[in-house]
Motif scaffolding. Structure first.
Motif, PDB file in Angstrom:
ATOM      1  N   GLY A  84      39.656  33.983  34.884  1.00 57.91           N
ATOM      2  CA  GLY A  84      38.869  32.767  34.670  1.00 57.91           C
ATOM      3  C   GLY A  84      39.239  31.679  35.643  1.00 57.91           C
ATOM      4  O   GLY A  84      40.061  31.860  36.549  1.00 57.91           O
ATOM      5  N   GLU A  85      38.640  30.530  35.423  1.00 56.05           N
ATOM      6  CA  GLU A  85      38.878  29.395  36.303  1.00 56.05           C
ATOM      7  C   GLU A  85      40.244  28.792  36.017  1.00 56.05           C
ATOM      8  O   GLU A  85      40.870  29.057  34.989  1.00 56.05           O
ATOM      9  CB  GLU A  85      37.787  28.351  36.101  1.00 56.05           C
ATOM     10  CG  GLU A  85      37.725  27.788  34.688  1.00 56.05           C
ATOM     11  CD  GLU A  85      36.538  26.863  34.479  1.00 56.05           C
ATOM     12  OE1 GLU A  85      36.561  26.112  33.488  1.00 56.05           O
ATOM     13  OE2 GLU A  85      35.602  26.902  35.297  1.00 56.05           O
ATOM     14  N   LEU A 262      37.935  31.134  39.989  1.00 54.09           N
ATOM     15  CA  LEU A 262      38.495  32.392  39.503  1.00 54.09           C
ATOM     16  C   LEU A 262      39.930  32.529  39.984  1.00 54.09           C
ATOM     17  O   LEU A 262      40.212  32.348  41.171  1.00 54.09           O
ATOM     18  CB  LEU A 262      37.652  33.567  40.008  1.00 54.09           C
ATOM     19  CG  LEU A 262      37.801  34.901  39.275  1.00 54.09           C
ATOM     20  CD1 LEU A 262      37.404  34.759  37.821  1.00 54.09           C
ATOM     21  CD2 LEU A 262      36.972  35.975  39.947  1.00 54.09           C
ATOM     22  N   LYS A 309      34.385  36.874  36.430  1.00 52.06           N
ATOM     23  CA  LYS A 309      34.944  36.053  35.368  1.00 52.06           C
ATOM     24  C   LYS A 309      34.830  36.787  34.036  1.00 52.06           C
ATOM     25  O   LYS A 309      33.788  37.371  33.718  1.00 52.06           O
ATOM     26  CB  LYS A 309      34.206  34.714  35.300  1.00 52.06           C
ATOM     27  CG  LYS A 309      34.786  33.734  34.293  1.00 52.06           C
ATOM     28  CD  LYS A 309      34.053  32.406  34.368  1.00 52.06           C
ATOM     29  CE  LYS A 309      34.648  31.405  33.385  1.00 52.06           C
ATOM     30  NZ  LYS A 309      33.963  30.092  33.448  1.00 52.06           N
TER      31      LYS A 309
END
Length: 334
Positions: A84-85, A262, A309
């Motif tokens: 994920g971010e 990411l 993601k």
């Protein structure tokens, strides 16, 4: 390899060996027989054998993944988390020195000249303000008076002995309040241009690896004469009393934080065939996925391509997955 890693690797190897002994499904056998009609021979285990480049490519694809039952993965310490971010920090690794804070060091001195009659504190003792550290018999009045601690802290020096002469104003003890310490960090060259106050700093104690988080307070004017470095100063709490003045420390100064769409922990990355890969879990299957890595810091790495993601990425014990995939690849080569 750590003992815990050896146990994990053994558990994984035994589990996978048990899986590999399972009988071949009938469908697989019929597929092997059908393949034989196209000029492909099978070995005693039902695996196709061919010297062609096409078959070699198929083996490479098979070697890029492995199946590990959930129970074995759990016992081996394999953990996953969704990609994920996050934030990647622009950090500068520096070294520094712990020093007492100016104004928090005091001396206990004789008020009148005379002979030292007793000593009641030694180097390393924790004392409170007002505690009697020594007694001195005054040459003027022949009466005995006490030399007391001016502040609370640790006795860092003692310059007296029983029977010795204490001159008026002579420091007999030095006391330092070490509940907080300065960390003077040495920044070299062009890095000094990027260091500004009020940025996060992580300080690591070299003796045992303990870390504390603080904030850079100031960048001192001028340069350290001996090292020709710029001094950046922060303050740390000495809660356990084991941060000692004069000790060298390591630190990471975070100059900037960069959001990325990411990222994965560095523990997720492995190198295979000269490329960076992560291992993506789908059910009980773990697949090596080549990725393009962007910026990274001491804990995380940006992923520019090769991963989506939300995909479940191995973040703990990823080397076990790599070892098993490489083992499978080696068995196909033979």
């Amino acid at each position: 390899m750590k003992p815990s890693h050896l146990v994990a690797a053994l558990a994984l190897a035994l589990g996978l060996a048990a899986c590999s002994e399972a009988p071949t499904p009938a469908g697989d056998a019929s597929h092997a027989e059908g393949s034989a009609g196209h000029g492909t021979e099978t070995d005693e285990h039902g695996h196709e054998e061919s010297g062609g480049h096409a078959e070699s490519g198929e083996h490479s694809k098979e070697a890029a993944s492995t199946v590990i039952p959930a129970a074995i993965a759990e016992k081996s310490g394999i953990e996953v988390q969704p990609a994920g971010e996050g934030v990647i920090a622009d950090e500068h690794e520096v070294q520094g020195l712990l020093t007492p804070i100016e104004g928090r060091v005091a001396e206990a001195s004789a008020r009148f000249p005379g002979a030292v009659r007793s000593l009641r504190a030694d180097v390393g003792d924790q004392v409170r303000a007002g505690r009697t550290l020594a007694t001195v018999e005054s040459n003027l009045s022949l009466s005995t008076y006490g030399v007391t601690a001016p502040i609370s802290g640790v006795v860092t020096a003692r310059n007296a002995s029983v029977g010795g002469l204490a001159r008026e104003g002579t420091p007999l003890f030095e006391i330092a309040d070490l509940s907080q310490l300065w960390v003077d960090l040495h920044v070299f060259g062009a890095d000094a241009q990027h260091i500004q106050p009020d940025v996060p700093v992580t300080v690591t104690r070299m003796s045992d690896g303990k870390t504390v988080h603080t904030t850079l307070e100031r960048v001192l004017p001028g340069m350290a004469t001996a090292s020709q470095s710029t001094i950046a100063r922060a303050t740390i709490e000495n809660d356990d009393g084991l941060w000692r003045p004069g000790s060298a420390v390591k630190a990471r100064i975070t100059v900037e934080r960069q959001p990325v769409e990411l990222m994965v922990p560095l523990s997720a990355l492995q190198a295979m065939d000269g490329r960076d890969v992560v291992f993506v879990r789908t059910g009980d299957t773990y697949t090596a996925r080549p990725v393009e890595v962007g910026v990274r810091d001491g804990e995380r790495a940006q992923i520019r391509s090769g991963l989506r993601k939300g995909e479940q990425v191995v973040v703990e014990e990823s080397y076990l997955i790599k070892a098993d995939i490489e083992k499978e690849g080696a068995s196909h080569d033979h």
